[in-house]
Write an enzyme that holds these catalytic residues in place. Structure first.
Site, short mmCIF file in Angstrom:
data_model
loop_
_atom_site.label_atom_id
_atom_site.label_comp_id
_atom_site.label_asym_id
_atom_site.label_seq_id
_atom_site.Cartn_x
_atom_site.Cartn_y
_atom_site.Cartn_z
N TYR A 135 0.83 -1.21 0.00
CA TYR A 135 0.00 0.00 0.00
C TYR A 135 0.86 1.25 0.00
O TYR A 135 0.64 2.18 -0.79
CB TYR A 135 -0.92 -0.02 1.21
CG TYR A 135 -1.95 1.09 1.23
CD1 TYR A 135 -3.01 1.07 0.32
CD2 TYR A 135 -1.89 2.12 2.15
CE1 TYR A 135 -3.97 2.08 0.33
CE2 TYR A 135 -2.85 3.13 2.17
CZ TYR A 135 -3.88 3.10 1.26
OH TYR A 135 -4.83 4.10 1.27
N LYS B 169 1.05 4.20 -2.91
CA LYS B 169 0.69 5.59 -2.62
C LYS B 169 1.90 6.52 -2.78
O LYS B 169 1.74 7.68 -3.20
CB LYS B 169 0.09 5.70 -1.23
CG LYS B 169 -1.26 4.98 -1.09
CD LYS B 169 -2.28 5.50 -2.10
CE LYS B 169 -3.65 4.86 -1.93
NZ LYS B 169 -4.65 5.40 -2.87
#
Length: 251
Positions: free
Chosen positions: A156, A160
């Site tokens: 993740y 990002k």
């Protein structure tokens, strides 16, 4: 239909603007779509689930449901043919797990949605904005995890951080052609996606301890930041990340 809200003076320039919000059926996306509509924009609300989109559209006359999958090439091609002033690149996912447990299917799924699809959707919006010659505003919804690291979030965080880099590169490239590109990076927000994680008392305690304001964010907190960045009030703002994180990354 829902009650029309008076447009704040600083966002008055959104009246008549054409906005696209991906991942709009619930949570952050739904709040963003509603806030943009209340600021005067006509919003194409994109998601895969028709029933949830119809329920959202019932709240405001300026929300138009668009059932589509951002990972689908046909959707991206159709998007490029729309007349777009504002794109909110919100669709994304997370599957928290220890790095050693990440399987290639999970890795590919997250890279495909959080990075590849986000790039292609942004690219399609840019093509539309350049064709129509009015400039525009692109806002990538990233995360505080695009600025820091955290346990069980290697993939993740990677996706990002990539989106934050894309935001800066797009901003520099597109500024001479009148397109502003920014990101909004929230902390943990109470949404259907975060609920299973936040239902764990130990994790909830960890999160609130990490946020100096001592509370979770709400979808409306993120939506307000989106409306600001889309509005004329942010006409000199590009290539930046607006952290809606209660101070998490200030430590």
């Amino acid at each position: 239909m829902g009650t029309q809200t008076k447009i704040p003076s600083w966002a008055a320039g959104l009246s008549g603007a054409r906005a696209v919000v991906t991942g709009a059926s619930r949570g952050l996306g739904a709040a963003i779509a509603l806030a943009l509509a209340e600021a005067g924009a006509h919003v194409l609300a994109v998601a895969r689930h028709a029933e949830e989109l119809e329920a959202l559209a019932a709240h405001h006359t300026e929300i138009e449901p668009w059932v589509g999958d951002v990972t689908d090439a046909d959707f991206v091609a159709e998007l490029a043919g729309k007349d777009i002033d504002i794109l909110v690149n919100n669709a994304g996912t997370n599957h928290p797990m220890l790095m050693e447990d990440v399987d290639t299917q999970t890795l590919d799924r997250m890279l495909n949605l959080n990075v590849r699809a986000a790039f292609l959707v942004a690219q399609a919006a840019v093509k539309s904005m350049l064709e129509h010659g009015r400039g525009g505003s692109i806002i990538n919804v990233t995360s505080q995890m695009g600025h820091v690291g955290s346990p069980k979030r290697t993939v993740y965080c990677m996706t990002k951080h990539a989106l934050e880099g894309l935001t800066k590169a797009m901003a520099v490239e597109l500024a001479p052609r009148g397109i502003r590109v920014n990101s909004v990076a929230p902390t943990f927000i109470e949404t259907p996606m975060t609920k299973p994680m936040l239902d764990d008392p130990a994790f909830m305690a960890f999160v609130t301890d990490m946020i100096p304001l001592g509370r979770l964010g709400q979808p409306e907190d993120v939506a307000a930041a989106i409306v600001y960045l889309a509005s004329p009030a942010a006409k000199m703002v590009t290539g930046t990340s607006l952290l809606v994180d209660g101070g998490w990354t200030a430590r």
